[in-house]
Design an enzyme around this catalytic site. Structure first.
Site, short mmCIF file in Angstrom:
data_model
loop_
_atom_site.label_atom_id
_atom_site.label_comp_id
_atom_site.label_asym_id
_atom_site.label_seq_id
_atom_site.Cartn_x
_atom_site.Cartn_y
_atom_site.Cartn_z
CB SER A 186 -0.87 0.03 1.27
OG SER A 186 -1.53 1.28 1.39
CE1 TYR A 211 -4.06 -1.66 5.11
CE2 TYR A 211 -2.96 0.37 4.46
CZ TYR A 211 -3.70 -0.75 4.13
OH TYR A 211 -4.07 -0.95 2.82
CB SER A 269 1.16 -4.73 8.06
OG SER A 269 0.22 -3.96 7.32
CE LYS A 270 -1.59 -3.58 3.12
NZ LYS A 270 -1.96 -4.79 2.36
CB ILE A 311 -8.27 1.22 -4.93
CG1 ILE A 311 -6.76 1.30 -5.21
CG2 ILE A 311 -9.01 0.50 -6.05
CD1 ILE A 311 -6.38 2.00 -6.48
#
Ligand code: NAP
Length: 265
Positions: free
Chosen positions: A147, A160, A163-164, A193
């Protein structure tokens, strides 16, 4: 189209495993791979969504095998690989798409939320890379969905983003380990998106969209892009098709960033 390009960008005779395929980017990836000629194995925790994706794949004239899989559970991911080997005898493409998001300032982060995000977004991808790396005996392509949040720190998105970012690093390490066996490993780091993941920004608890809030959010996101654009699932699935197909045979260990130019590495 010239036959040479059809071969380079097509997936005729290939088998693709896609996690997170009950909706959003994963569903679109399964459809795009099928449109390019692949049969698929589709996995997710959301079974009704998986059945719908299977129908959409079959409408494209390809076969879809459905396997409920919680990617945070290593044994389930290994079983997913076995399903593909049992049903098709091979795996050519493995796309780790499943992911979740949790919002919290670091100082308030619930341990359960942080662990959930890392379990799905990082361990889930790790188990997928490991299972695919073992199962691919004739080369292949592994595609990990990271991401823009892995590049750009943002408040409330520590788990988040971590993790990405880790998925991008894992991708590069895996590319070094699996390259000698003809297995390419790449990541895609999408920008904003329109999928069920972002719908909570503008949807109330009853599932009703607040159209003004939605317009404001999309306007804000578009203003960040030199193209004045936000993304759709095909913007990612077409990148995935390139990385899956022989057209990208010289590409491994890379992070592709379809994000409307919001972030340039
Ligand atoms: P999505 O529609 O929510 O798709 C994610 C799918 O993964 C959902 O069907 C979800 O099921 C499933 N999933 C969650 N936990 C799972 C688990 N433990 N095992 C198997 N499947 C699980 O969101 P999306 O936008 O398509 O996201 C796909 C990927 O793109 C994610 O990795 C996400 O982080 C990444 N991404 C999205 C955006 C964006 O703007 N949309 C931007 C950058 C990156 P449930 O719905 O039941 O949880």
């Amino acid at each position: 189209m010239h036959a040479e390009l059809e071969n380079a960008f097509g997936l005729t005779g290939r088998v693709a495993v896609v996690t997170g395929a009950a909706g959003g980017i994963g569903r679109q990836a399964a459809i795009t791979f099928a449109q390019a000629g692949a049969d698929v194995v589709i996995a997710d925790v959301g079974e009704p969504g998986l059945a719908e994706t299977a129908q959409l794949v079959e409408k494209e004239g390809r076969r879809a095998v459905v396997r409920r899989t919680d990617v945070s559970q290593r044994a389930e991911v290994d079983a997913l690989a076995s399903t593909s080997l049992d049903e098709y005898g091979r795996i050519d493409v493995w796309a780790n798409v499943a992911g979740i998001i949790r919002y919290s300032p670091i100082v308030d982060m619930a341990e359960s939320d942080l662990r959930a995000v890392l379990d799905v977004n990082l361990f889930g991808v790790y188990w997928g890379v490991a299972a695919a790396g073992r199962a691919m005996t004739d080369g292949g392509s592994i595609i990990n969905i990271a991401s823009a949040g892995g590049d750009m720190p943002a408040p409330t998105l520590s788990g988040y983003g971590m993790s990405k970012a880790a998925v991008m690093h894992l991708t590069k390490t895996a590319a070094t380990e699996l390259g000698p066996r003809g297995i390419r490993v790449n990541a895609i780091a999408p920008g904003f998106i329109e999928t069920p993941m972002v719908a909570p920004y503008y949807t109330d608890e009853s599932g009703r969209e607040d159209l003004d809030a939605k317009a404001r959010i999309f306007e804000t996101r578009r203003a960040q892009s030199p193209l004045s654009a936000t993304g759709e699932p095909t913007d990612i699935s077409y990148c995935m098709l390139y990385l899956a197909a022989d057209a990208s045979r010289f590409v491994t260990g890379q992070v592709l960033r379809p994000n409307g130019g919001v972030f340039m590495a």
